[in-house]
Design a protein around this motif. Structure first.
Motif, PDB file in Angstrom:
ATOM      1  N   ARG A   1       0.829  -1.201   0.000  1.00  0.00           N
ATOM      2  CA  ARG A   1       0.000   0.000   0.000  1.00  0.00           C
ATOM      3  C   ARG A   1       0.862   1.250   0.000  1.00  0.00           C
ATOM      4  NH1 ARG A   1      -1.766   3.493   3.779  1.00  0.00           N
ATOM      5  NH2 ARG A   1      -3.772   4.524   3.479  1.00  0.00           N
TER       6      ARG A   1
ATOM      7  N   HIS B   1      -9.257  -0.074  -5.271  1.00  0.00           N
ATOM      8  CA  HIS B   1      -8.062  -0.777  -5.745  1.00  0.00           C
ATOM      9  C   HIS B   1      -7.677  -0.370  -7.172  1.00  0.00           C
ATOM     10  CE1 HIS B   1      -8.638  -3.243  -2.177  1.00  0.00           C
ATOM     11  NE2 HIS B   1      -9.866  -3.520  -2.583  1.00  0.00           N
TER      12      HIS B   1
ATOM     13  N   GLN C   1       1.397   4.116  -3.086  1.00  0.00           N
ATOM     14  CA  GLN C   1       1.189   5.538  -2.807  1.00  0.00           C
ATOM     15  C   GLN C   1       2.456   6.338  -3.102  1.00  0.00           C
ATOM     16  OE1 GLN C   1       0.353   6.471   1.284  1.00  0.00           O
ATOM     17  NE2 GLN C   1      -0.733   8.339   0.763  1.00  0.00           N
TER      18      GLN C   1
ATOM     19  N   GLU D   1      -7.791   4.135  -3.418  1.00  0.00           N
ATOM     20  CA  GLU D   1      -7.476   3.067  -2.474  1.00  0.00           C
ATOM     21  C   GLU D   1      -8.658   2.135  -2.251  1.00  0.00           C
ATOM     22  OE1 GLU D   1      -6.031   4.931   1.114  1.00  0.00           O
ATOM     23  OE2 GLU D   1      -3.993   4.358   0.598  1.00  0.00           O
TER      24      GLU D   1
ATOM     25  N   GLY E   1      -5.016   1.622  -7.697  1.00  0.00           N
ATOM     26  CA  GLY E   1      -3.648   2.114  -7.606  1.00  0.00           C
ATOM     27  C   GLY E   1      -2.770   1.675  -8.763  1.00  0.00           C
TER      28      GLY E   1
END
Length: 431
Positions: A61, A148, A65, A145, A150
């Motif tokens: 995660r 999902h 980011q 986030e 990303g």
């Protein structure tokens, strides 16, 4: 430029520290020295090295980011640095009235600092723009986030970065003129803005689609649950009727028996029977006048909850039929929150009593939830998110009610305190 990329990345993820500052200076100096030998390629080495480091030492995660923030910062700073350089060139050409690149070599000691200052000004403008839309940016990232997305955002940003680097490298290898290169940078800047705008639209579209699906699933589950409650209530009434007849039939046998234990047991059973009869005798039996299964099921469910919490829940209905046709699911959600809120207040009092009164005319329905109070509350503050007068409560219930009311054109809420009674009336116009 490298140092600016790292600072912009820290701004995006809101992580600043003296340790990061020193590390950024060291990285910028190392890769800046490499850049003396490899021209634009050093930026690729720089971004690639940091991405590999992130993937090796950080959790998924945090890695996603950080990677997105780094590549976005690189895209923005590369464009700003190029624009800053060409802006400085134009200023020098205008100041000396000469449109020759040799002029820049002559005044190189002034040109470089001025181009860096202009780059810094552009960077500050970008930061101010992002700060202006900070709330929307945070919301966008939370949606990325939550759903999902990303990887998709990372691939898009990385594709834009590599495309820009390829354009710059080919421009240098082919000795493209400064005018053409400037045009390419402007076009790429426009495409960069358009790409991130389309990304925002795409994420919002996915969010709306998923929220609609979640709401549909929630409403389906709520419908099934309240239908189950209604069926249980019907079965309970049938059992109560049969149970009453059986008890009447065996009463003479129990009276003639010499067993005191049997008589005591019969007395205990009939006592429970009298308590159970409250379901069909008196207030709650009036719920049959409500024609809508969901609302009727909710009120019956709340009656059993009130009984388990030793709260007297009264239902006041003056008509034989009440019809609810529009926005039923929203009404169920609001009514559930209002009744739960009244139960929580009533539990703290000696007089544990809550009343639900429904009145209906041809075009208007009013549902009033009434509970006693033993303290002063602010009618202005109770709808604020997080506000609560009760311990260990989040205070989001009435804030959600306000949100649901504001989203509907046919629902209104009236709140007042009369003779130490807190009364909240849901007004339904039309339907």
């Amino acid at each position: 430029m490298l140092f600016a990329i790292l600072q912009l990345k820290h701004y995006f993820i809101r992580k600043f520290s003296f340790k990061f500052f020193l590390a950024d200076i060291a990285l910028a100096l190392i890769f800046g020295y490499i850049g003396l030998f490899f021209d634009e390629l050093f930026v690729l080495f720089f971004i690639g090295a940091i991405l590999i480091f992130n993937w090796c030492v950080k959790k998924y995660r945090a890695n996603i980011q950080n990677s997105i923030a780094l590549i976005m910062a690189a895209n923005i700073e590369l464009v700003l640095f190029s624009l800053g350089t060409y802006s400085a060139r134009i200023l020098f050409f205008i100041a000396y009235n000469q449109w020759r690149l040799t002029l820049l070599e002559t005044y190189q000691e002034y040109f470089i600092p001025i181009s860096l200052v202009i780059n810094l000004l552009y960077l500050l403008i970008i930061v101010l723009v992002f700060e202006r839309f900070r709330y929307q940016t945070i919301k966008l990232w939370l949606q990325i986030e939550k759903y999902h997305l990303g990887k998709r955002v990372l691939v898009l940003s990385l594709g834009i970065f590599i495309s820009f680097m390829v354009i710059m490298i080919i421009s240098d290898l082919q000795s493209v003129t400064a005018t053409i290169q400037a045009s390419l940078i402007i076009i790429f800047s426009i495409l960069l803005i358009f790409a991130y705008y389309q990304l925002t639209v795409f994420v919002h579209a996915i969010a709306i689609q998923n929220e609609a699906q979640e709401k549909l699933t929630y409403n389906k589950q709520l419908n099934e649950y309240l239908t189950s409650v209604q069926q249980q209530y019907t079965e309970l009434r049938k059992f109560k009727h049969d149970f009453q007849n059986i008890m009447l039939a065996i009463k003479p046998i129990v009276d003639q028996s010499d067993s005191q234990e049997l008589k005591d047991y019969y007395r205990d059973i009939t006592k429970e029977k009298n308590e159970m009869s409250l379901v069909s005798r008196g207030n709650i039996s009036q719920a049959q006048a409500i024609d809508n299964d969901l609302i009727r099921g909710l009120i019956i469910q709340k009656f059993f909850i009130a009984k388990s919490r030793q709260i007297d829940f009264h239902l006041e209905l003056s008509q034989k039929h009440y019809q609810f046709e529009s926005e039923v699911l929203i009404i169920v959600r609001i009514l559930g929150i209002l009744i739960d809120n009244a139960f929580e207040y009533a539990e703290e009092l000696a007089d544990k009593e809550v009343t639900c009164a429904i009145t209906q005319t041809e075009n208007t329905t009013e549902i009033t939830i009434d509970n006693p109070l033993n303290e002063n509350i602010s009618l202005k503050d109770i709808f604020q998110s997080g506000y609560s007068t009760k311990r260990n409560h989040s205070g989001f219930g009435l804030a959600n009610v306000r949100k649901l009311i504001n989203e509907s054109e046919n629902l209104y809420l009236e709140t007042k305190i009369v003779h130490s009674h807190f009364m909240m009336t849901l007004i339904i116009v039309g339907g």
